[in-house]
Design a protein around this motif. Structure first.
Motif, PDB file in Angstrom:
ATOM      1  N   THR A  78     -61.377 -14.221  15.403  1.00  0.00           N
ATOM      2  CA  THR A  78     -62.225 -15.176  15.155  1.00  0.00           C
ATOM      3  C   THR A  78     -63.061 -15.696  16.341  1.00  0.00           C
ATOM      4  O   THR A  78     -62.213 -16.189  17.221  1.00  0.00           O
ATOM      5  CB  THR A  78     -61.498 -16.211  14.246  1.00  0.00           C
ATOM      6  OG1 THR A  78     -60.792 -15.819  13.280  1.00  0.00           O
ATOM      7  CG2 THR A  78     -62.572 -17.510  13.616  1.00  0.00           C
ATOM      8  N   VAL A  79     -64.095 -16.096  16.266  1.00  0.00           N
ATOM      9  CA  VAL A  79     -64.840 -16.803  17.244  1.00  0.00           C
ATOM     10  C   VAL A  79     -65.432 -18.154  16.525  1.00  0.00           C
ATOM     11  O   VAL A  79     -66.127 -18.300  15.666  1.00  0.00           O
ATOM     12  CB  VAL A  79     -66.307 -15.982  17.729  1.00  0.00           C
ATOM     13  CG1 VAL A  79     -67.076 -16.696  18.617  1.00  0.00           C
ATOM     14  CG2 VAL A  79     -65.708 -14.563  18.181  1.00  0.00           C
ATOM     15  N   VAL A  80     -65.117 -19.254  17.509  1.00  0.00           N
ATOM     16  CA  VAL A  80     -65.425 -20.684  17.011  1.00  0.00           C
ATOM     17  C   VAL A  80     -66.837 -20.885  17.650  1.00  0.00           C
ATOM     18  O   VAL A  80     -67.129 -20.811  18.808  1.00  0.00           O
ATOM     19  CB  VAL A  80     -64.306 -21.639  17.732  1.00  0.00           C
ATOM     20  CG1 VAL A  80     -64.751 -23.188  17.183  1.00  0.00           C
ATOM     21  CG2 VAL A  80     -63.064 -21.334  17.184  1.00  0.00           C
ATOM     22  N   VAL A  81     -67.567 -21.005  16.689  1.00  0.00           N
ATOM     23  CA  VAL A  81     -68.944 -21.361  17.082  1.00  0.00           C
ATOM     24  C   VAL A  81     -69.445 -22.573  17.357  1.00  0.00           C
ATOM     25  O   VAL A  81     -69.851 -23.182  18.341  1.00  0.00           O
ATOM     26  CB  VAL A  81     -69.953 -20.961  15.815  1.00  0.00           C
ATOM     27  CG1 VAL A  81     -71.565 -21.171  16.309  1.00  0.00           C
ATOM     28  CG2 VAL A  81     -69.751 -19.580  15.461  1.00  0.00           C
ATOM     29  N   ASP A  82     -68.866 -23.740  16.579  1.00  0.00           N
ATOM     30  CA  ASP A  82     -68.741 -25.172  17.021  1.00  0.00           C
ATOM     31  C   ASP A  82     -67.612 -25.730  16.174  1.00  0.00           C
ATOM     32  O   ASP A  82     -66.803 -25.094  15.608  1.00  0.00           O
ATOM     33  CB  ASP A  82     -70.453 -25.759  16.517  1.00  0.00           C
ATOM     34  CG  ASP A  82     -70.398 -25.561  15.082  1.00  0.00           C
ATOM     35  OD1 ASP A  82     -69.820 -25.706  14.241  1.00  0.00           O
ATOM     36  OD2 ASP A  82     -71.856 -25.362  14.877  1.00  0.00           O
ATOM     37  N   ALA A  83     -67.736 -27.004  16.185  1.00  0.00           N
ATOM     38  CA  ALA A  83     -66.450 -27.791  15.599  1.00  0.00           C
ATOM     39  C   ALA A  83     -66.505 -27.504  14.104  1.00  0.00           C
ATOM     40  O   ALA A  83     -65.224 -27.759  13.784  1.00  0.00           O
ATOM     41  CB  ALA A  83     -66.664 -29.388  15.795  1.00  0.00           C
ATOM     42  N   THR A  84     -67.390 -27.105  13.318  1.00  0.00           N
ATOM     43  CA  THR A  84     -67.238 -26.799  12.147  1.00  0.00           C
ATOM     44  C   THR A  84     -67.548 -25.637  11.553  1.00  0.00           C
ATOM     45  O   THR A  84     -67.424 -25.196  10.306  1.00  0.00           O
ATOM     46  CB  THR A  84     -68.255 -27.973  11.528  1.00  0.00           C
ATOM     47  OG1 THR A  84     -69.569 -27.681  11.763  1.00  0.00           O
ATOM     48  CG2 THR A  84     -67.983 -29.413  11.474  1.00  0.00           C
ATOM     49  N   HIS A  85     -67.915 -24.871  12.544  1.00  0.00           N
ATOM     50  CA  HIS A  85     -68.046 -23.235  11.968  1.00  0.00           C
ATOM     51  C   HIS A  85     -67.627 -22.259  13.000  1.00  0.00           C
ATOM     52  O   HIS A  85     -67.187 -22.711  14.174  1.00  0.00           O
ATOM     53  CB  HIS A  85     -69.742 -23.062  12.329  1.00  0.00           C
ATOM     54  CG  HIS A  85     -70.409 -23.815  11.363  1.00  0.00           C
ATOM     55  ND1 HIS A  85     -70.898 -25.207  11.626  1.00  0.00           N
ATOM     56  CD2 HIS A  85     -71.013 -23.763  10.100  1.00  0.00           C
ATOM     57  CE1 HIS A  85     -71.610 -25.748  10.852  1.00  0.00           C
ATOM     58  NE2 HIS A  85     -71.882 -24.700   9.616  1.00  0.00           N
ATOM     59  N   SER A  86     -66.966 -21.383  12.484  1.00  0.00           N
ATOM     60  CA  SER A  86     -66.456 -19.972  13.174  1.00  0.00           C
ATOM     61  C   SER A  86     -66.917 -18.752  12.386  1.00  0.00           C
ATOM     62  O   SER A  86     -67.376 -18.750  11.383  1.00  0.00           O
ATOM     63  CB  SER A  86     -64.831 -20.319  12.913  1.00  0.00           C
ATOM     64  OG  SER A  86     -64.484 -20.185  11.736  1.00  0.00           O
ATOM     65  N   GLU A  87     -66.669 -17.758  13.253  1.00  0.00           N
ATOM     66  CA  GLU A  87     -67.342 -16.665  12.783  1.00  0.00           C
ATOM     67  C   GLU A  87     -66.348 -15.475  12.733  1.00  0.00           C
ATOM     68  O   GLU A  87     -65.632 -15.323  14.073  1.00  0.00           O
ATOM     69  CB  GLU A  87     -68.448 -16.043  13.556  1.00  0.00           C
ATOM     70  CG  GLU A  87     -69.061 -14.989  13.035  1.00  0.00           C
ATOM     71  CD  GLU A  87     -70.273 -14.334  14.082  1.00  0.00           C
ATOM     72  OE1 GLU A  87     -70.741 -13.073  13.910  1.00  0.00           O
ATOM     73  OE2 GLU A  87     -70.721 -15.099  14.710  1.00  0.00           O
ATOM     74  N   ILE A  88     -65.992 -14.674  11.955  1.00  0.00           N
ATOM     75  CA  ILE A  88     -64.972 -13.305  12.023  1.00  0.00           C
ATOM     76  C   ILE A  88     -65.830 -12.328  12.501  1.00  0.00           C
ATOM     77  O   ILE A  88     -66.884 -12.088  12.030  1.00  0.00           O
ATOM     78  CB  ILE A  88     -64.276 -13.044  10.470  1.00  0.00           C
ATOM     79  CG1 ILE A  88     -63.347 -14.314  10.114  1.00  0.00           C
ATOM     80  CG2 ILE A  88     -63.554 -11.957  10.696  1.00  0.00           C
ATOM     81  CD1 ILE A  88     -63.021 -14.117   8.631  1.00  0.00           C
ATOM     82  N   VAL A  89     -65.197 -11.803  13.773  1.00  0.00           N
ATOM     83  CA  VAL A  89     -65.652 -10.546  14.344  1.00  0.00           C
ATOM     84  C   VAL A  89     -64.920  -9.448  13.952  1.00  0.00           C
ATOM     85  O   VAL A  89     -63.478  -9.362  14.178  1.00  0.00           O
ATOM     86  CB  VAL A  89     -65.719 -10.910  15.883  1.00  0.00           C
ATOM     87  CG1 VAL A  89     -66.216  -9.547  16.572  1.00  0.00           C
ATOM     88  CG2 VAL A  89     -66.859 -11.813  16.062  1.00  0.00           C
ATOM     89  N   GLY A  90     -65.496  -8.420  13.700  1.00  0.00           N
ATOM     90  CA  GLY A  90     -64.774  -7.233  13.000  1.00  0.00           C
ATOM     91  C   GLY A  90     -64.417  -6.995  11.605  1.00  0.00           C
ATOM     92  O   GLY A  90     -64.598  -8.009  10.992  1.00  0.00           O
TER      93      GLY A  90
END
Length: 419
Positions: free
Chosen positions: A61-73
């Motif tokens: 998981t990559v944290v985009v900002d305080a409220t958003h994150s993105e699953i990588v892979g």
């Protein structure tokens, strides 16, 4: 009396020979299609399971900002495929369990598989405790456990299954030689006995014609025709069966053995690549192993000496898809070397062209289809060889039994005509 003895001997030889050769050919088919082929599928499934278990540790998981994150892979695809492979492994082991001759070997494989499941399961459990860890950087404990699981797979499970597969292939080679040689021996026996019986009947016919002044005896004519038919047809059928077995080995079994080995090596290469990415400092030998395996694959997938003009396009197609897999590997290593761990995690696990997970599946599926077609060539020709002898236990028994009855009964009743 001698004619009856010779007819009985010829009948027994033709019947026993055809039954024996059919049995040998059936054993050959079973050894390949129900033993060696299943062991080959097991080798592939185990290696691919190991690759998928390693792949489940790559996404993050990559944290985009305080409220958003993105699953990588794509962890979901790896989990689903791992479950499918594990179910396939259980089914393949169940199918092999009927082979009581290798019960001890199979028990050792079951035990090693249990250890592998336990260790790799613990690795996944530890990794799941941190739902927001970065991609390509699983916890050190999870990595350590996956390394241990990989060691169990490569040092125990795959070695045991490789030995089992090699044993089945050696058995298939032995049975092929036995079936071929037996068919030729029985063909020779039928031909020799048929010739002796024909000579005796012709000599007897000549004596009757000379002594009783009767040109032909109907009973002996019928018996001679039956012997000639059985000797010629039986000898030709058995020789044809021997030739078909040789052709099946040359055009089906030999290329299939090579492609089966390629499938196993390909799956092990994919598993090695996944471990290389996940294990980090633990994977010092994985890159060298991968390079050695891909070089071996280049040799195993070559059509030279194993494919005719009709099969070459299929081999070239497999090599093209293998090239895509190699290109993905180079891309993965370049990304990892540049510090792009997120991009490397996508390249390893995403299901899209240009990603290892997809292109290996595409390559492996195409290779599996090619191997299956060569195995089908083998089983079709073996079935043809066995089918060519259909009815042979009954045909010689009926024809020669009738001939013997004519000689023993019909001829005796006509002796009065010659006196």
């Amino acid at each position: 009396m001698m004619a009856v003895v010779l007819l009985a001997a010829l009948c027994a030889t033709a019947v026993i020979g055809s039954v024996s050769v059919r049995h040998d050919i059936g054993r050959l088919r079973t050894s390949v299609a129900e033993r060696a082929a299943v062991a080959d599928q097991l080798r592939f499934a185990l290696s691919d399971l190991d690759a998928q278990r390693a792949d489940t540790l790559a996404p993050g998981t990559v944290v985009v900002d305080a409220t958003h994150s993105e699953i990588v892979g794509d962890e979901i695809n790896a989990l689903i495929t791992a479950r499918q492979r594990r179910a396939q492994i259980s089914d393949l082991l169940r199918r092999l369990s009927a082979d009581t001759a290798h019960a001890t070997d199979l028990r050792a494989i079951f035990d090693a598989l249990g250890r592998y499941d336990d260790i790799s399961g613990q690795a996944s459990y530890v990794d799941d405790q941190d739902p927001v860890r970065p991609p390509g950087k699983p916890p050190a404990v999870a990595v350590s456990m996956n390394v241990q699981a990989g060691d169990v797979m490569t040092d125990t499970l795959l070695k045991d299954v490789d030995a089992l597969s090699a044993g089945y292939q050696a058995q298939a080679g032995q049975l092929r030689d036995e079936a071929h040689d037996a068919a030729r021996r029985w063909a020779l026996a039928v031909g020799v006995l048929g010739t002796l019986t024909l000579l005796h009947l012709l000599r007897w016919q000549r004596e009757l014609a000379r002594d009783y002044r009767r040109l032909l005896n109907p009973a002996l004519v019928a018996a001679t025709a039956a012997v000639l038919a059985v000797a010629l047809a039986g000898g030709l059928a058995l020789v044809s069966a021997a030739g078909t077995v040789s052709s099946a080995s040359r055009e089906g079994l030999r290329p299939w053995n090579r492609l089966a080995e390629a499938r196993a090596v390909a799956a092990q290469a994919a598993a090695t690549e996944s471990r290389w990415f996940v294990h980090g400092s633990f994977a010092a030998q994985d890159e060298a192993r991968f390079d050695a395996m891909t070089k071996e694959l280049g040799v195993l997938l070559s059509p030279d000496g194993y494919a005719g003009a009709a099969e070459r396009p299929a081999y070239e197609d497999v090599l093209t898809r293998f090239g895509h897999f190699r290109a993905d590997d180079r891309k993965l290593r370049a990304q990892q070397a540049a510090g792009d761990t997120e991009g490397a995690a996508r390249t390893l696990t995403d299901v899209a062209r240009g990603a290892v997970a997809f292109d290996f599946w595409d390559f492996a599926t195409t290779l599996d289809g090619l191997a299956a077609s060569r195995l089908d060539d083998f089983t079709r020709q073996v079935d043809d060889a066995r089918g060519a002898l259909d009815g042979w236990p009954a045909v010689p028994a009926g024809a020669l039994g009738a001939a013997a009855a004519l000689v023993a009964v019909g001829l005796r009743r006509r002796y009065a005509e010659y006196r």
